[in-house]
Write a protein that holds these residues in place. Structure first.
Motif, PDB file in Angstrom:
ATOM      1  N   GLU A  82      -9.697  -0.647  -5.328  1.00 43.06           N
ATOM      2  CA  GLU A  82      -8.853   0.195  -4.429  1.00 43.06           C
ATOM      3  C   GLU A  82      -9.590   0.183  -2.886  1.00 43.06           C
ATOM      4  OE1 GLU A  82      -7.284   3.909  -5.695  1.00 43.06           O
ATOM      5  OE2 GLU A  82      -5.507   3.009  -6.987  1.00 43.06           O
ATOM      6  N   HIS A  83      -8.904   0.250  -1.959  1.00 42.02           N
ATOM      7  CA  HIS A  83      -9.313   0.452  -0.571  1.00 42.02           C
ATOM      8  C   HIS A  83      -8.554   1.504   0.111  1.00 42.02           C
ATOM      9  CE1 HIS A  83     -12.243  -3.021  -0.779  1.00 42.02           C
ATOM     10  NE2 HIS A  83     -11.325  -3.601  -1.541  1.00 42.02           N
ATOM     11  N   THR A  84      -9.177   2.274   0.958  1.00 46.29           N
ATOM     12  CA  THR A  84      -8.501   3.168   1.830  1.00 46.29           C
ATOM     13  C   THR A  84      -8.598   2.630   3.303  1.00 46.29           C
ATOM     14  OG1 THR A  84      -8.717   4.777   0.123  1.00 46.29           O
ATOM     15  CG2 THR A  84      -7.942   5.542   2.436  1.00 46.29           C
ATOM     16  N   THR A  85      -7.463   2.732   4.025  1.00 47.00           N
ATOM     17  CA  THR A  85      -7.726   2.558   5.739  1.00 47.00           C
ATOM     18  C   THR A  85      -6.809   3.386   6.305  1.00 47.00           C
ATOM     19  OG1 THR A  85      -7.723   0.766   7.150  1.00 47.00           O
ATOM     20  CG2 THR A  85      -6.137   0.500   5.418  1.00 47.00           C
ATOM     21  N   SER A  86      -6.921   3.330   7.484  1.00 41.26           N
ATOM     22  CA  SER A  86      -6.224   3.995   8.500  1.00 41.26           C
ATOM     23  C   SER A  86      -5.486   3.022   9.414  1.00 41.26           C
ATOM     24  CB  SER A  86      -6.969   4.952   9.528  1.00 41.26           C
ATOM     25  OG  SER A  86      -6.170   5.548  10.411  1.00 41.26           O
ATOM     26  N   VAL A 143      -3.613   3.891   0.806  1.00 46.54           N
ATOM     27  CA  VAL A 143      -4.646   3.171  -0.205  1.00 46.54           C
ATOM     28  C   VAL A 143      -3.877   1.972  -0.504  1.00 46.54           C
ATOM     29  CG1 VAL A 143      -3.355   4.603  -1.961  1.00 46.54           C
ATOM     30  CG2 VAL A 143      -5.812   3.749  -2.313  1.00 46.54           C
ATOM     31  N   GLY A 167       0.776  -1.253   0.000  1.00 45.07           N
ATOM     32  CA  GLY A 167       0.114  -0.224  -0.216  1.00 45.07           C
ATOM     33  C   GLY A 167       0.801   1.215   0.066  1.00 45.07           C
ATOM     34  N   SER A 198     -11.929  -3.524   4.132  1.00 41.26           N
ATOM     35  CA  SER A 198     -11.506  -2.536   4.808  1.00 41.26           C
ATOM     36  C   SER A 198     -10.857  -2.742   6.161  1.00 41.26           C
ATOM     37  CB  SER A 198     -12.925  -1.595   5.109  1.00 41.26           C
ATOM     38  OG  SER A 198     -13.681  -2.527   5.968  1.00 41.26           O
ATOM     39  N   ILE A 241      -0.915   7.892   2.128  1.00 43.31           N
ATOM     40  CA  ILE A 241      -1.436   9.087   1.467  1.00 43.31           C
ATOM     41  C   ILE A 241      -1.622  10.314   2.338  1.00 43.31           C
ATOM     42  CG2 ILE A 241      -2.582   7.717  -0.884  1.00 43.31           C
ATOM     43  CD1 ILE A 241      -5.345   8.194   0.932  1.00 43.31           C
ATOM     44  N   ASP A 267      -3.077   7.313   6.813  1.00 45.20           N
ATOM     45  CA  ASP A 267      -4.124   6.789   5.657  1.00 45.20           C
ATOM     46  C   ASP A 267      -3.292   6.208   4.550  1.00 45.20           C
ATOM     47  OD1 ASP A 267      -5.985   7.964   7.286  1.00 45.20           O
ATOM     48  OD2 ASP A 267      -5.628   9.678   6.629  1.00 45.20           O
TER      49      ASP A 267
END
Length: 150
Positions: free
Chosen positions: A63-67, A56, A38, A93, A41, A54
């Motif tokens: 595409e997934h975005t996670t913290s 991606v 990943g 997620s 970002i 964060d």
């Protein structure tokens, strides 16, 4: 006093539920996970902890975005860095940095809070005993009208 015991019991239940939820996600990731690359970002800093990043990443063509949490000691990431991510195939997620176990940080924080609470309660009781002068006395003087028996 009963109110204090009630609040302590309620807080123990809330902490237990929170630990169960975190542990359940950690176990799910430990048992069934996939690893991918990943890109960071963004960075979120925190006054009380290391903050989060964060990230991606691509999983199953989407595409997934996670913290993900930053580590407490060393190994911080910055915007644009590439990191390895472990994610759940059934819930993409739900992800974390590869090899990181965030529940250990939570348990350490809860243990520190518990130790602090016990220490403050001990200091409060010690101060109360010193101020009242012990049982049956009025600031160190004997009660009026009573003589010790012989």
């Amino acid at each position: 006093m009963y109110v204090a015991f009630g609040l302590a019991g309620l807080s123990a239940v809330v902490v237990g539920i929170a630990l169960f939820m975190v542990a359940r996600e950690e176990v799910l990731l430990d048992l069934h996970h996939r690893v991918t690359e990943g890109t960071v970002i963004g960075i979120s800093t925190s006054v009380r902890g290391p903050g989060s990043a964060d990230v991606v990443y691509s999983a199953d063509g989407r595409e997934h975005t996670t913290s993900v949490g930053q580590p407490w000691w060393g190994g911080s990431v910055y915007t644009g860095d590439h990191v390895r991510i472990e994610y759940s195939p059934s819930h993409p997620s739900l992800a974390r940095r590869a090899g990181a176990h965030d529940a250990l940080s939570l348990v350490g924080g809860l243990a520190a809070c518990t130790v602090a609470g016990v220490a403050f309660e001990g200091l409060r009781r010690r101060r109360r005993r010193r101020v009242t002068g012990g049982a049956g006395s009025r600031c160190g003087r004997p009660r009026a009208g009573r003589r010790p028996r012989r």
